[in-house]
Design a protein around this motif. Structure first.
Motif, PDB file in Angstrom:
ATOM      1  N   ALA A  70       0.814  -1.210   0.000  1.00  0.00           N
ATOM      2  CA  ALA A  70       0.000   0.000   0.000  1.00  0.00           C
ATOM      3  C   ALA A  70       0.852   1.266   0.000  1.00  0.00           C
ATOM      4  O   ALA A  70       0.426   2.312  -0.513  1.00  0.00           O
ATOM      5  N   ALA A  71       2.061   1.198   0.572  1.00  0.00           N
ATOM      6  CA  ALA A  71       2.862   2.406   0.779  1.00  0.00           C
ATOM      7  C   ALA A  71       4.059   2.525  -0.154  1.00  0.00           C
ATOM      8  O   ALA A  71       4.600   3.620  -0.317  1.00  0.00           O
ATOM      9  N   HIS A  72       4.486   1.414  -0.761  1.00  0.00           N
ATOM     10  CA  HIS A  72       5.696   1.437  -1.589  1.00  0.00           C
ATOM     11  C   HIS A  72       5.321   1.495  -3.060  1.00  0.00           C
ATOM     12  O   HIS A  72       4.472   0.723  -3.531  1.00  0.00           O
ATOM     13  N   ASP A  73       5.966   2.375  -3.805  1.00  0.00           N
ATOM     14  CA  ASP A  73       5.620   2.573  -5.216  1.00  0.00           C
ATOM     15  C   ASP A  73       6.174   1.481  -6.125  1.00  0.00           C
ATOM     16  O   ASP A  73       5.631   1.252  -7.212  1.00  0.00           O
ATOM     17  N   GLY A  74       7.239   0.844  -5.715  1.00  0.00           N
ATOM     18  CA  GLY A  74       7.874  -0.136  -6.580  1.00  0.00           C
ATOM     19  C   GLY A  74       7.359  -1.547  -6.364  1.00  0.00           C
ATOM     20  O   GLY A  74       6.460  -1.808  -5.557  1.00  0.00           O
ATOM     21  N   VAL A  75       7.958  -2.467  -7.109  1.00  0.00           N
ATOM     22  CA  VAL A  75       7.603  -3.885  -7.009  1.00  0.00           C
ATOM     23  C   VAL A  75       8.144  -4.463  -5.710  1.00  0.00           C
ATOM     24  O   VAL A  75       9.276  -4.163  -5.300  1.00  0.00           O
ATOM     25  N   VAL A 170      20.145 -18.309 -13.019  1.00  0.00           N
ATOM     26  CA  VAL A 170      19.360 -17.409 -12.175  1.00  0.00           C
ATOM     27  C   VAL A 170      18.903 -16.198 -12.982  1.00  0.00           C
ATOM     28  O   VAL A 170      17.751 -15.754 -12.875  1.00  0.00           O
ATOM     29  N   ALA A 171      19.793 -15.649 -13.800  1.00  0.00           N
ATOM     30  CA  ALA A 171      19.445 -14.477 -14.600  1.00  0.00           C
ATOM     31  C   ALA A 171      18.300 -14.777 -15.561  1.00  0.00           C
ATOM     32  O   ALA A 171      17.393 -13.951 -15.751  1.00  0.00           O
ATOM     33  N   ARG A 172      18.297 -15.960 -16.144  1.00  0.00           N
ATOM     34  CA  ARG A 172      17.235 -16.317 -17.087  1.00  0.00           C
ATOM     35  C   ARG A 172      15.918 -16.584 -16.363  1.00  0.00           C
ATOM     36  O   ARG A 172      14.846 -16.284 -16.907  1.00  0.00           O
ATOM     37  N   VAL A 173      15.984 -17.130 -15.171  1.00  0.00           N
ATOM     38  CA  VAL A 173      14.753 -17.299 -14.383  1.00  0.00           C
ATOM     39  C   VAL A 173      14.162 -15.928 -14.059  1.00  0.00           C
ATOM     40  O   VAL A 173      12.954 -15.702 -14.179  1.00  0.00           O
ATOM     41  N   ALA A 174      15.019 -14.992 -13.659  1.00  0.00           N
ATOM     42  CA  ALA A 174      14.565 -13.630 -13.383  1.00  0.00           C
ATOM     43  C   ALA A 174      13.947 -13.005 -14.625  1.00  0.00           C
ATOM     44  O   ALA A 174      12.896 -12.346 -14.548  1.00  0.00           O
ATOM     45  N   ASP A 175      14.582 -13.188 -15.780  1.00  0.00           N
ATOM     46  CA  ASP A 175      14.041 -12.667 -17.032  1.00  0.00           C
ATOM     47  C   ASP A 175      12.653 -13.235 -17.319  1.00  0.00           C
ATOM     48  O   ASP A 175      11.740 -12.519 -17.745  1.00  0.00           O
ATOM     49  N   HIS A 176      12.489 -14.536 -17.085  1.00  0.00           N
ATOM     50  CA  HIS A 176      11.208 -15.203 -17.351  1.00  0.00           C
ATOM     51  C   HIS A 176      10.114 -14.622 -16.465  1.00  0.00           C
ATOM     52  O   HIS A 176       9.014 -14.307 -16.939  1.00  0.00           O
ATOM     53  N   LEU A 183       7.131  -6.803 -16.702  1.00  0.00           N
ATOM     54  CA  LEU A 183       8.173  -5.932 -16.170  1.00  0.00           C
ATOM     55  C   LEU A 183       9.402  -5.980 -17.072  1.00  0.00           C
ATOM     56  O   LEU A 183       9.649  -6.988 -17.747  1.00  0.00           O
ATOM     57  N   THR A 184      10.165  -4.917 -17.044  1.00  0.00           N
ATOM     58  CA  THR A 184      11.390  -4.857 -17.832  1.00  0.00           C
ATOM     59  C   THR A 184      12.584  -4.720 -16.907  1.00  0.00           C
ATOM     60  O   THR A 184      12.698  -3.729 -16.171  1.00  0.00           O
ATOM     61  N   LEU A 185      13.455  -5.694 -16.935  1.00  0.00           N
ATOM     62  CA  LEU A 185      14.667  -5.652 -16.126  1.00  0.00           C
ATOM     63  C   LEU A 185      15.785  -4.968 -16.893  1.00  0.00           C
ATOM     64  O   LEU A 185      15.838  -5.015 -18.127  1.00  0.00           O
ATOM     65  N   ALA A 186      16.690  -4.363 -16.152  1.00  0.00           N
ATOM     66  CA  ALA A 186      17.905  -3.852 -16.771  1.00  0.00           C
ATOM     67  C   ALA A 186      18.702  -5.024 -17.326  1.00  0.00           C
ATOM     68  O   ALA A 186      18.627  -6.141 -16.801  1.00  0.00           O
TER      69      ALA A 186
END
Length: 210
Positions: A70-75, A170-176, A183-186
């Motif tokens: 409720a209070a945080h703007d990000g994910v 791990v990076a590919r799991v995060a991408d998935h 969402l768009t990751l850096a």
């Protein structure tokens, strides 16, 4: 938005959560395990069990995540194994009923893959080095005792979406997870060596002593 990253112990939930946080500006990791650790610290050792069995844990997790969302703007990212359907509904289900956008992902892998990951995480690699690769994983005994139940339960429709991670970094799991959530990751600019060092440091920082 809440990303709840579920999966058996050793599936890579914490690593994935921190990879997403690293590459998604404004995101935060809120680990429900810390609520359980606090309850354990207030309880005599002989009375400690699975903190998820305590209604206070489920209520506490709901309240903290509800307030943060409720209070945080990000994910908000919550890495936590929950395989009891009733407990799942009291946490993830109640947050959805509250109107929050909750995206749930269950990280799965073949049993042998998870066992190997358990040997490598935390103190597992130390035990293997000192006592041999077939030595019992003393600090991972609870994780192993729950592994088959976790793998069975998390295949059920209630725990969708499932992500099979045997052949994913791990990076590919995060991408998935990011792509499935809109969402768009850096970009991941880590070299293989830097990625290994980063994951090792994340593992060291999250060794559990309680």
């Amino acid at each position: 938005m809440l990303l709840w990253i579920n999966g058996p112990f050793g599936a890579g939930k914490t690593q994935t959560a921190h990879e997403i946080r690293r590459r998604l500006p404004g995101s935060v990791v809120c680990d429900p395990e810390h609520v359980g650790f606090g309850l354990h610290r207030m309880t005599p050792p002989r009375l400690r069990g699975d903190f998820q069995d305590l209604p206070a844990w489920r209520q506490g997790v709901f309240e903290v995540l509800d307030r943060t969302l409720a209070a945080h703007d990000g994910v908000v990212i919550a890495p936590m194994t929950v395989v009891e359907p009733v407990y799942f509904r009291e946490t993830v289900g109640r947050l959805r009923e509250r109107g929050h956008d909750v995206r749930h992902f269950a990280l799965l892998a073949e049993r042998g893959t998870v066992v190997e990951r358990l040997r490598e995480r935390g103190f597992g690699h130390v035990v293997g080095f000192v006592a041999g690769k077939d030595a019992p994983l003393r600090r991972e005994s609870f994780a192993l005792s729950r592994l088959d139940l976790c793998l069975e339960r998390l295949r059920e429709e209630e725990f969708a979406q499932q992500v099979w991670t045997d052949r994913l970094t791990v990076a590919r799991v995060a991408d998935h997870i990011a792509a499935a959530s809109g969402l768009t990751l850096a970009p991941n600019t880590d070299s293989p060596l830097r990625g290994r060092v980063r994951r090792a440091w994340t593992g060291v920082r999250h060794i559990r002593f309680v």
